[in-house]
Design a protein around this motif. Structure first.
Motif, PDB file in Angstrom:
ATOM      1  N   UNK A 498       0.855  -1.199   0.000  1.00 20.80           N
ATOM      2  CA  UNK A 498       0.000   0.000   0.000  1.00 20.80           C
ATOM      3  C   UNK A 498       0.883   1.239   0.000  1.00 20.80           C
ATOM      4  N   UNK A 499       0.350   2.351  -0.523  1.00 18.66           N
ATOM      5  CA  UNK A 499       1.173   3.560  -0.598  1.00 18.66           C
ATOM      6  C   UNK A 499       1.543   4.058   0.799  1.00 18.66           C
ATOM      7  N   UNK A 500       2.640   4.774   0.916  1.00 21.04           N
ATOM      8  CA  UNK A 500       3.006   5.265   2.241  1.00 21.04           C
ATOM      9  C   UNK A 500       1.967   6.254   2.761  1.00 21.04           C
ATOM     10  N   UNK A 501       1.800   6.273   4.092  1.00 17.29           N
ATOM     11  CA  UNK A 501       0.837   7.201   4.693  1.00 17.29           C
ATOM     12  C   UNK A 501       1.241   8.625   4.315  1.00 17.29           C
ATOM     13  N   UNK A 502       0.248   9.451   4.116  1.00 15.00           N
ATOM     14  CA  UNK A 502       0.531  10.866   3.902  1.00 15.00           C
ATOM     15  C   UNK A 502       0.748  11.240   2.447  1.00 15.00           C
ATOM     16  N   UNK A 503       0.664  10.260   1.552  1.00 18.00           N
ATOM     17  CA  UNK A 503       0.834  10.582   0.126  1.00 18.00           C
ATOM     18  C   UNK A 503      -0.373  11.429  -0.317  1.00 18.00           C
ATOM     19  N   UNK A 504      -0.121  12.551  -0.951  1.00 14.57           N
ATOM     20  CA  UNK A 504      -1.218  13.461  -1.309  1.00 14.57           C
ATOM     21  C   UNK A 504      -2.050  12.883  -2.462  1.00 14.57           C
ATOM     22  N   UNK A 542      -9.738   9.155 -11.318  1.00 12.12           N
ATOM     23  CA  UNK A 542     -10.439   8.832 -10.066  1.00 12.12           C
ATOM     24  C   UNK A 542     -10.561   7.309  -9.874  1.00 12.12           C
ATOM     25  N   UNK A 543     -10.885   6.590 -10.992  1.00 15.63           N
ATOM     26  CA  UNK A 543     -10.971   5.122 -10.916  1.00 15.63           C
ATOM     27  C   UNK A 543      -9.646   4.550 -10.427  1.00 15.63           C
ATOM     28  N   UNK A 544      -8.567   5.082 -10.980  1.00 12.36           N
ATOM     29  CA  UNK A 544      -7.236   4.572 -10.668  1.00 12.36           C
ATOM     30  C   UNK A 544      -6.891   4.888  -9.219  1.00 12.36           C
ATOM     31  N   UNK A 545      -7.167   6.115  -8.844  1.00  9.89           N
ATOM     32  CA  UNK A 545      -6.859   6.562  -7.491  1.00  9.89           C
ATOM     33  C   UNK A 545      -7.596   5.721  -6.460  1.00  9.89           C
ATOM     34  N   UNK A 546      -8.829   5.364  -6.793  1.00  8.72           N
ATOM     35  CA  UNK A 546      -9.652   4.572  -5.874  1.00  8.72           C
ATOM     36  C   UNK A 546      -8.974   3.279  -5.470  1.00  8.72           C
ATOM     37  N   UNK A 547      -8.271   2.661  -6.378  1.00  8.27           N
ATOM     38  CA  UNK A 547      -7.620   1.375  -6.080  1.00  8.27           C
ATOM     39  C   UNK A 547      -6.468   1.564  -5.098  1.00  8.27           C
ATOM     40  N   UNK A 548      -5.835   2.710  -5.147  1.00  9.53           N
ATOM     41  CA  UNK A 548      -4.754   2.968  -4.197  1.00  9.53           C
ATOM     42  C   UNK A 548      -5.319   3.309  -2.835  1.00  9.53           C
TER      43      UNK A 548
END
Ligand SMILES: NC(=O)c1ccc[n+]([C@@H]2O[C@H](COP(=O)([O-])OP(=O)(O)OC[C@H]3O[C@@H](n4cnc5c(N)ncnc54)[C@H](O)[C@@H]3O)[C@@H](O)[C@H]2O)c1
Length: 551
Positions: A498-504, A542-548
């Motif tokens: 998962x992406x690191x916490x705090x990624x904008x 937005x679709x892509x961002x949702x998965x992250x």
């Protein structure tokens, strides 16, 4: 989810051969698993028991599968497992007793393999099977079952390969006999002899040597693929100048190839600049390099990219040998012909296609890599497995064993090289199919950019692979079990999921929207699909961002 999506199936191409498989066939109770495990340990190859794979996939024992779903369901599963294992090279496979019934899948797993058919006297089989409490088709209360099954399958076993009677032989002796047969078959003097994978490209081909000690074969192999080579100029990442550099120079000289001082390049990405290329051109000229000579690039992907670009452009192209010293370079950057430098703050903006003459992936040099750099390469190996080898994905994810990888690095590199080679051969100019190799990379590039490159590429790819699998499930391309299995594999290998916490989120959205592979203003994503991948168009950022986010 956006309604109008376009999906293009990108089938995984057939993989080129690597090291042969050692396949054990034969009736239940002949000792395939035990002897196979011991032979694999002696050969230094991974071991796979086809029944164990089926059990893991089904989540229940063979007995339970027979009881609840019936023999036909087990046979379908067995057939799929065999087909997946046929993708693997350099592995010892114990097949189930009924494997010979699957004519096509069994032939595929035996193709190019050393096949040993274990046998034993019927009364010994009865005793061994009885001791283990019986098997689905041979209950302890049916003394005629073994004879009937042997009668049915005898001809199939006999036609499958060389027989090896285990009636009076203990497993160690059977294993030793198997090892002797395998070594005779491959002509390899010892375990650990480098594997050779041929990469077809542009009407020709070039070899990739994989394994510890491959550097020692460099000069001989170069003389074989390009006889009469003049001088060699060696360009090396300064980080490995004093370790790998002298090995390369000595091997070239011992092989009669003239070479003088080595040219050290700044470590890593800093070297991928036009000024470094210009310095290399000047040095090539001072060294008297012409088209009868060769550039030998020694380093990670960055060194190979810049030295390769210099080789592609100097004197309208001189031959190139890549000696990869990072895992990523071994499995990805060293083969495929893409060479590039960064310009105007854009990665790989200026480049070309220039196939190497020879690639050396000597895994003994990887031991000095920082753990994080090593794991970054593993993410690309997992990507390759997700695309083209379910069997590899399962083996790499095998039971965790402390700091050690579940299977040997050599083996992982060999499988990954075969997969990359297959895509390169099928689409040398990167027109469509090869884009499958971007799996997880749109997410990765966005994470890297949004973190100001604090997240290394390989870790971003790992996160991207899970996200791509999730997206694939949502658009209906990917089976629902895949995201979990990819995630489990990456976690076992010490990679983030998962992406690191705090990624904008805003910065990720901007990066996805600006991805250079977008079409009609929308991102183009690769997602896993049965038998390969799918290219999905029409998604929103937005679709892509949702998965992250759901990470
Ligand atoms: N041409 C292609 O097809 C292709 C494919 C993938 C990536 N790439 C490029 O590859 C580059 C990334 O490659 P990379 O991950 O190998 O990184 P890298 O080349 O930047 O090397 C990473 C670090 O490891 C050091 N290093 C190299 N070998 C070492 C060793 N044996 N022991 C200790 N340290 C060592 C390097 O000095 C560097 O600091 C990027 O520039 C990327 O664009 C190219």
């Amino acid at each position: 989810m956006t309604p109008a999506l376009t999906r293009t199936f990108l089938p995984a191409p057939p993989l080129p051969p690597g090291r042969p498989r050692l396949v054990l066939a034969g009736f239940m109770g002949t000792g395939k698993t035990e002897a196979g495990r011991r032979a694999a340990a002696l050969l230094g190859l991974p071991f796979v028991d086809a029944d164990e794979v089926a059990v893991r996939r089904a989540g229940r024992s063979v007995d339970e599968i027979f009881e609840r779903k019936g023999e036909a369901a087990f046979r379908r599963l067995e057939e799929q497992v065999l087909a997946d294992l046929a993708q693997l090279s350099g592995v010892v496979i114990a097949t189930g007793g009924g494997a010979v019934l699957h004519t096509e899948a069994f032939a595929a797993v035996c193709d190019g393999a050393e096949v040993a058919v274990l046998t034993a006297a019927p009364e010994v089989l009865a005793e061994r099977i009885g001791r283990s409490g019986g098997r689905p088709l041979v209950g302890t209360d049916d003394p005629g079952a073994i004879a009937r099954l042997l009668q049915q399958r005898g001809a199939l076993y006999a036609a499958a390969g060389g027989l090896l009677d285990t009636t009076t032989r203990p497993p160690d002796e059977v294993a030793a006999a198997l090892v002797a047969r395998y070594r005779r078959r491959t002509g390899e003097p010892a375990a650990g002899t480098p594997a050779r994978i041929e990469v077809a490209s542009g009407g020709g081909s070039y070899p990739v040597l994989v394994g510890a000690g491959a550097i020692e074969l460099l000069a001989a192999e170069l003389a074989r693929v390009r006889p009469g080579i003049g001088r060699a100029v060696v360009v090396v990442d300064e980080q490995v100048e004093s370790t790998v550099g002298p090995r390369v120079t000595e091997v070239l000289r011992a092989g009669g190839i003239e070479t003088r001082a080595r040219y050290p390049l700044p470590a890593g990405e800093a070297a991928k600049s036009l000024s470094c290329v210009a310095d290399l051109w000047t040095w090539f000229r001072a060294e008297g390099l012409d088209r009868t000579g060769v550039v030998v690039a020694v380093g990670g992907g960055a060194t190979l990219d810049v030295a390769g670009f210099a080789a592609a452009t100097y004197a309208r192209g001189v031959p190139l040998v890549n000696v990869a010293t990072t895992l990523l370079a071994c499995v990805d950057a060293s083969l495929g012909g893409k060479v590039a430098i960064d310009h105007d703050d854009v990665k790989n903006l200026v480049g070309s296609f220039h196939d190497p003459t020879l690639v050396v992936a000597d895994t003994s040099v990887l031991t000095s890599l920082p753990g994080r750099v090593f794991r970054a390469g593993l993410a690309e190996c997992v990507k390759a497995a997700v695309l083209a080898s379910r069997g590899m994905l399962e083996l790499v994810a095998g039971p965790p064993c402390g700091d050690e990888l579940p299977v040997r690095v050599d083996w992982i590199v060999e499988q990954s090289v075969r997969i990359k080679a297959a895509y390169v051969a099928a689409d040398p100019e990167d027109r469509l199919l090869r884009q499958s190799l971007n799996l997880g990379h749109t997410f990765a590039h966005a994470i890297e950019a949004a973190s100001d490159y604090a997240v290394p590429h390989g870790e971003a790819v790992a996160v991207g692979l899970v996200a791509a699998a999730r997206l694939g499930v949502e658009v209906g391309s990917t089976t629902p079990d895949l995201p979990g299995s990819v995630q489990g594999t990456l976690e076992r290998l010490g990679l983030p999921v998962r992406p690191p916490a705090g990624l904008s989120p805003e910065r990720v959205r901007t990066a996805v929207a600006g991805d250079k592979k977008r079409r009609a203003g929308r991102p183009v994503l690769i997602v896993p699909a049965a038998g390969g991948a799918e290219l999905v168009e029409g998604l929103t950022a937005e679709d892509v961002l949702g998965k992250l986010r759901t990470g």
